[in-house]
Design a protein around this motif. Structure first.
Motif, PDB file in Angstrom:
ATOM      1  N   ASP A 152      36.412  38.916 -40.061  1.00  0.00           N
ATOM      2  CA  ASP A 152      37.356  40.008 -39.822  1.00  0.00           C
ATOM      3  C   ASP A 152      37.023  40.725 -38.512  1.00  0.00           C
ATOM      4  N   PRO A 153      37.906  41.618 -38.047  1.00  0.00           N
ATOM      5  CA  PRO A 153      37.743  42.209 -36.713  1.00  0.00           C
ATOM      6  C   PRO A 153      36.563  43.167 -36.565  1.00  0.00           C
ATOM      7  N   ILE A 154      35.939  43.538 -37.660  1.00  0.00           N
ATOM      8  CA  ILE A 154      34.729  44.367 -37.576  1.00  0.00           C
ATOM      9  C   ILE A 154      33.486  43.477 -37.635  1.00  0.00           C
ATOM     10  N   ALA A 155      33.441  42.569 -38.609  1.00  0.00           N
ATOM     11  CA  ALA A 155      32.254  41.724 -38.794  1.00  0.00           C
ATOM     12  C   ALA A 155      32.049  40.749 -37.647  1.00  0.00           C
ATOM     13  N   TYR A 156      33.141  40.219 -37.087  1.00  0.00           N
ATOM     14  CA  TYR A 156      32.988  39.197 -36.049  1.00  0.00           C
ATOM     15  C   TYR A 156      32.246  39.749 -34.830  1.00  0.00           C
ATOM     16  N   PRO A 157      32.753  40.788 -34.166  1.00  0.00           N
ATOM     17  CA  PRO A 157      32.020  41.273 -32.987  1.00  0.00           C
ATOM     18  C   PRO A 157      30.671  41.865 -33.331  1.00  0.00           C
ATOM     19  N   ARG A 158      30.553  42.454 -34.524  1.00  0.00           N
ATOM     20  CA  ARG A 158      29.266  43.040 -34.919  1.00  0.00           C
ATOM     21  C   ARG A 158      28.195  41.964 -35.029  1.00  0.00           C
ATOM     22  N   ASP A 159      28.481  40.924 -35.816  1.00  0.00           N
ATOM     23  CA  ASP A 159      27.472  39.888 -36.058  1.00  0.00           C
ATOM     24  C   ASP A 159      27.257  39.009 -34.832  1.00  0.00           C
ATOM     25  N   VAL A 160      28.344  38.674 -34.151  1.00  0.00           N
ATOM     26  CA  VAL A 160      28.207  37.844 -32.946  1.00  0.00           C
ATOM     27  C   VAL A 160      27.348  38.560 -31.906  1.00  0.00           C
ATOM     28  N   GLY A 161      27.581  39.869 -31.758  1.00  0.00           N
ATOM     29  CA  GLY A 161      26.800  40.637 -30.783  1.00  0.00           C
ATOM     30  C   GLY A 161      25.378  40.868 -31.223  1.00  0.00           C
ATOM     31  N   GLN A 162      25.197  41.222 -32.486  1.00  0.00           N
ATOM     32  CA  GLN A 162      23.874  41.581 -32.980  1.00  0.00           C
ATOM     33  C   GLN A 162      22.897  40.407 -32.945  1.00  0.00           C
ATOM     34  N   PHE A 163      23.400  39.196 -33.154  1.00  0.00           N
ATOM     35  CA  PHE A 163      22.520  38.045 -33.269  1.00  0.00           C
ATOM     36  C   PHE A 163      22.614  37.098 -32.071  1.00  0.00           C
ATOM     37  N   GLY A 164      23.167  37.585 -30.978  1.00  0.00           N
ATOM     38  CA  GLY A 164      23.205  36.796 -29.749  1.00  0.00           C
ATOM     39  C   GLY A 164      24.004  35.510 -29.866  1.00  0.00           C
ATOM     40  N   LEU A 165      25.090  35.534 -30.644  1.00  0.00           N
ATOM     41  CA  LEU A 165      25.869  34.330 -30.885  1.00  0.00           C
ATOM     42  C   LEU A 165      27.072  34.185 -29.958  1.00  0.00           C
ATOM     43  N   ALA A 166      27.281  35.163 -29.074  1.00  0.00           N
ATOM     44  CA  ALA A 166      28.469  35.118 -28.212  1.00  0.00           C
ATOM     45  C   ALA A 166      28.457  33.869 -27.338  1.00  0.00           C
ATOM     46  N   TYR A 167      29.600  33.198 -27.286  1.00  0.00           N
ATOM     47  CA  TYR A 167      29.734  31.947 -26.533  1.00  0.00           C
ATOM     48  C   TYR A 167      31.076  31.980 -25.812  1.00  0.00           C
ATOM     49  N   ASP A 168      31.046  31.797 -24.509  1.00  0.00           N
ATOM     50  CA  ASP A 168      32.272  31.817 -23.707  1.00  0.00           C
ATOM     51  C   ASP A 168      32.957  30.450 -23.799  1.00  0.00           C
TER      52      ASP A 168
END
Length: 442
Positions: free
Chosen positions: A109-125
């Motif tokens: 969901d729109p809260i969990a996705y950016p929260r978890d992706v950001g918190q655990f260094g999972l962001a991928y371009d």
């Protein structure tokens, strides 16, 4: 030339032609590959079947493998039989990351996705893959994509899989019972406030309520207000804009009989009073299909009432996001899956089943709910995002500080504190959480 020589010349020509024909025939039937040879040659030129690939999927701790396969997996495997899935169910993202396990596809969901992706260094371009696959992202609603770009400043880190939209749900049976005209599209909050006053009454020993809300009216508010200033990284709620927002919703809970935080209505933002007990006339929340109340009452929909400062503007339209993570082992195969899930074909199927498509495609949106009998004859126009509010600014800590403002805000709705005090308390609570998060990352 004598007749004898002429006949001899013609005979030679005929013989030469016959020999040539025989040679051509021999070449075509003898030295050229026969039908079996051509089949073998064709089969040898067919590309080999793709190697089997296992993709690891995370859709939140409550998403089971059965649930994923039913909603998405079985359709994907029809198109890509070489892909199989392992779905992390009953696990937190923190546990997966700390154990070193990969996540190829993350959706939430729109809260969990950016929260978890950001918190655990999972962001991928995914920009390079979008270019390689010639994926046209202009087909999608742009707001959710912009939110991810603003959050991570790292290209395209998430794409909308499906959308949400806050609409006004109403109990048609209650309006018929009390002889009151139900809400219509295009109303203002002032008009709906008066309607809520009319519908709040006691009859037959039952206290009926005029209006209830979910948290989504604040989270995805029509004024496009975020709770953290993306430039300063500090709370931004103690201001005139937030005052307008909270004052609008707070007044509904001051209607006698429509209060909250009482023995009769302990929960503040509660769907059950509307959708389970059937005692609330109207509920503003993200779309619920009429199937959930079919055995209790007839439900219908109207557009979210507008603020006078933002005429005609609906809620923000948040998305369920999907993306590849930095721990992915098979990013290309993962993107093939995402590409299919965002295809016209698959999104049309979702739309027909009553899921709001992430595509700005009229043909797809026009069939919304077509396969859901309970939605037949309902006013579905306000369900599809049209004049949506611009996305609110979203910072890296927005998802993790959201809960920090709810307790002081609910104290305003219950009347424990006045609005100005509540806004100050909200700001202090958010900043305290920001300081904790910043300290933890040093």
């Amino acid at each position: 030339m004598s007749k004898k020589k002429g006949r001899y010349y013609v005979a030679l020509c005929l013989l030469a032609g016959t020999v040539t024909a025989l040679l051509v025939s021999a070449c075509s039937s003898g030295s050229q590959p026969g039908a079996a040879d051509r089949t073998e040659q064709k089969e040898s030129s067919t590309p080999p079947a793709p190697e089997p690939v296992e993709l690891f999927i995370y859709g939140g701790r409550y998403v089971s493998e059965e649930g994923f396969m039913e909603a998405y997996g079985k359709y994907i495997q029809r198109k890509y039989p070489h892909i199989r899935f392992t779905v992390y169910g009953n696990k937190n993202a923190a546990d997966i990351v700390s154990s070193g396990q990969p996540i190829d596809i993350f959706y939430a969901d729109p809260i969990a996705y950016p929260r978890d992706v950001g918190q655990f260094g999972l962001a991928y371009d995914m920009s390079a893959l979008i270019k390689e696959f010639k994926f046209d992202q202009s087909r999608l609603y742009p707001g959710p994509i912009q939110v991810m770009q603003d959050t991570f400043d790292k290209g395209v880190t998430g794409l909308p899989l499906s959308m949400r939209n806050v609409v006004l749900h109403y109990n048609k049976d209650l309006f018929d019972k009390f002889g009151v005209t139900p809400p219509r599209d295009g109303m203002t909050w002032d008009e709906v406030y008066e309607l809520a006053r009319k519908m709040t009454r006691t009859e037959g020993g039952v206290q009926y309520r005029g209006m209830d809300f979910s948290t989504h009216v604040i989270d995805y508010n029509q004024l496009s207000l975020g709770w953290i200033d993306s430039k300063t990284g500090r709370a931004s709620v103690n201001n005139a804009q937030w005052n307008e927002l909270i004052r609008n919703f707070g007044r509904f809970y001051q209607i006698p009989g429509n209060e909250v935080g009482t023995p009769q209505a302990k929960e503040i933002m509660d769907w059950n009073r509307f959708g389970v007990k059937g005692i609330t006339a109207m509920e503003a929340t993200t779309f619920y299909p009429a199937t959930v109340t079919k055995d209790l009452f007839q439900m219908d929909y109207a557009s979210l009432p507008a603020f006078s400062s933002k005429p005609g503007t609906g809620s923000q339209s948040p998305a369920t996001y999907i993306g590849i993570t930095s721990s992915a082992k098979h990013p290309k195969e993962a993107f093939r899956v995402i590409e299919y899930l965002l295809s016209d074909e698959f999104q049309t199927m979702l739309s027909r089943q009553g899921t709001i498509s992430s595509l700005r495609n009229k043909a797809v949106n026009d069939v919304f709910g077509a396969d859901v009998p309970e939605l037949k004859g309902k006013n579905l126009k306000p369900v599809i995002p049209s004049q949506a509010a611009a996305p609110a600014p979203f910072s890296k800590w927005s998802g993790q500080t959201q809960a920090s403002y709810w307790t002081p805000l609910l104290n305003v709705f219950t009347g424990e504190v006045d609005l100005n005090t509540g806004l100050r308390n909200m700001e202090e609570s958010i900043n305290k959480k920001v300081d904790e998060l910043n300290a933890a990352t040093r």
